[in-house]
Design an enzyme around this catalytic site. Sequence first.
Site, PDB file in Angstrom:
ATOM      1  N   GLU A 216      -2.064   6.158  -4.627  1.00  0.00           N
ATOM      2  CA  GLU A 216      -0.866   6.298  -3.799  1.00  0.00           C
ATOM      3  C   GLU A 216      -1.092   7.229  -2.594  1.00  0.00           C
ATOM      4  O   GLU A 216      -0.475   7.050  -1.549  1.00  0.00           O
ATOM      5  CB  GLU A 216       0.289   6.781  -4.696  1.00  0.00           C
ATOM      6  CG  GLU A 216       1.651   6.801  -4.057  1.00  0.00           C
ATOM      7  CD  GLU A 216       2.069   5.493  -3.361  1.00  0.00           C
ATOM      8  OE1 GLU A 216       1.758   4.396  -3.876  1.00  0.00           O
ATOM      9  OE2 GLU A 216       2.692   5.588  -2.288  1.00  0.00           O
TER      10      GLU A 216
ATOM     11  N   HIS B 129      -3.824   7.407  -0.721  1.00  0.00           N
ATOM     12  CA  HIS B 129      -4.370   6.566   0.357  1.00  0.00           C
ATOM     13  C   HIS B 129      -3.278   5.663   0.931  1.00  0.00           C
ATOM     14  O   HIS B 129      -3.191   5.472   2.145  1.00  0.00           O
ATOM     15  CB  HIS B 129      -5.475   5.651  -0.188  1.00  0.00           C
ATOM     16  CG  HIS B 129      -6.674   6.348  -0.729  1.00  0.00           C
ATOM     17  ND1 HIS B 129      -6.978   6.374  -2.067  1.00  0.00           N
ATOM     18  CD2 HIS B 129      -7.652   7.040  -0.104  1.00  0.00           C
ATOM     19  CE1 HIS B 129      -8.104   7.033  -2.242  1.00  0.00           C
ATOM     20  NE2 HIS B 129      -8.533   7.462  -1.077  1.00  0.00           N
TER      21      HIS B 129
ATOM     22  N   SER C  89      -6.236  11.829  -6.851  1.00  0.00           N
ATOM     23  CA  SER C  89      -7.641  11.795  -6.432  1.00  0.00           C
ATOM     24  C   SER C  89      -8.301  10.628  -7.152  1.00  0.00           C
ATOM     25  O   SER C  89      -7.975  10.350  -8.314  1.00  0.00           O
ATOM     26  CB  SER C  89      -8.331  13.101  -6.841  1.00  0.00           C
ATOM     27  OG  SER C  89      -9.741  12.934  -6.831  1.00  0.00           O
ATOM     28  N   SER C  90      -9.224   9.991  -6.471  1.00  0.00           N
ATOM     29  CA  SER C  90      -9.952   8.894  -7.129  1.00  0.00           C
ATOM     30  C   SER C  90     -10.725   9.420  -8.329  1.00  0.00           C
ATOM     31  O   SER C  90     -11.012   8.688  -9.267  1.00  0.00           O
ATOM     32  CB  SER C  90     -10.917   8.237  -6.141  1.00  0.00           C
ATOM     33  OG  SER C  90     -10.199   7.818  -5.004  1.00  0.00           O
TER      34      SER C  90
HETATM   35  O1  PAF Z   1     -11.982  11.447   2.084  1.00  0.00           O
HETATM   36  C1  PAF Z   1     -12.740  10.474   1.937  1.00  0.00           C
HETATM   37  O2  PAF Z   1     -12.429   9.505   1.227  1.00  0.00           O
HETATM   38  C2  PAF Z   1     -14.106  10.462   2.619  1.00  0.00           C
HETATM   39  O3  PAF Z   1     -14.643  11.739   2.683  1.00  0.00           O
HETATM   40  C3  PAF Z   1     -14.076   9.798   4.007  1.00  0.00           C
HETATM   41  C4  PAF Z   1     -13.191  10.562   4.984  1.00  0.00           C
HETATM   42  C5  PAF Z   1     -13.584   8.364   3.894  1.00  0.00           C
HETATM   43  C6  PAF Z   1     -15.485   9.783   4.600  1.00  0.00           C
HETATM   44  O4  PAF Z   1     -16.363   9.076   3.793  1.00  0.00           O
END
Ligand code: PAF
Length: 291
Positions: A33, A35, A183-184
């Site tokens: 969520e 992202h 967080s993933s």
């Molecule tokens: O935050 C992230 O997912 C990564 O560090 C990013 C900004 C996509 C760069 O790979």
Amino acid sequence: MFETVSVLRTAIRAARNEGRSVGFVPTMGALHEGHLSLMRRARAECDFVVVSIFVNPTQFGPGEDFARYPRDLAKDSGLIQKLGVDAIFAPSTEVLYPAGSQTYVEVPEIAARLEGAFRPGHFRGVATVCAKLFQVVQPDRAYFGMKDLQQVRVVQRMVTDLLLPVTVVPCPTVRDVDGLALSSRNGYLGAPERAAATVLSRALRACEAAFAGGELSAHALEQVLAEELGREPLARVDYAVVVDASTLDPVERVCSPAAAVLAVHIGATRLIDNALLEADCTPDTGRHSRV
Ligand code: PAF
């Protein structure tokens, strides 16, 4: 779905020729969520939205989780498409790092501390891949989550230093109902660890409460963090400190915007989180005069 730079650029050029603004959300996939909130914001503020999915090898150190980082392009694409994003860029490593690659972007000072001290080379990888992605997409606005505060500052510094014509838009951290920042990597947590992981946000809330109660000493606020984190047996702390919110330099007192920043291992999973401490230090406020 775009996999090559030339085809993506053709689509973006067509949008630009129609006078449309371009928004960009860089991701490593394993979308949650947090992202999606970046994508919604980009969708609301820009005419043409590009999302990248690329697990960037250069930002992972030896022994880190690059190989097992969750990858599910089909699931991620489905989530993205529901938001009306215009283009997904999912390049291979060879596209972003052509054979013989040897050019990197360094942001040495901000990148050296906190995360950089525990993950040497991490921000070199982040800055490099963001520079490449900005070069490909050439967005007007690029959206980043504030959970990764230091990443935001590294990217802002790089954009300023390299005169890149993009506005970095920091967006609020999205949390689960119990306070855990999304967080993933939360997916790595087993049930007892998932429960223990709430200690990060509990520590930050305790720190914010002390700050709201008038505590301005960084040392005292760090003690509040340490006490709360110390109550959780599964937690192993890399750092739990109060720093300047822009430079991430250590501070003695919170007298300009500061941030409490944490990196904590919960079992085998390393999590980060932060809280901004917005100070009002004009000389006539009571807060400024507190010892
Ligand atoms: O935050 C992230 O997912 C990564 O560090 C990013 C900004 C996509 C760069 O790979």
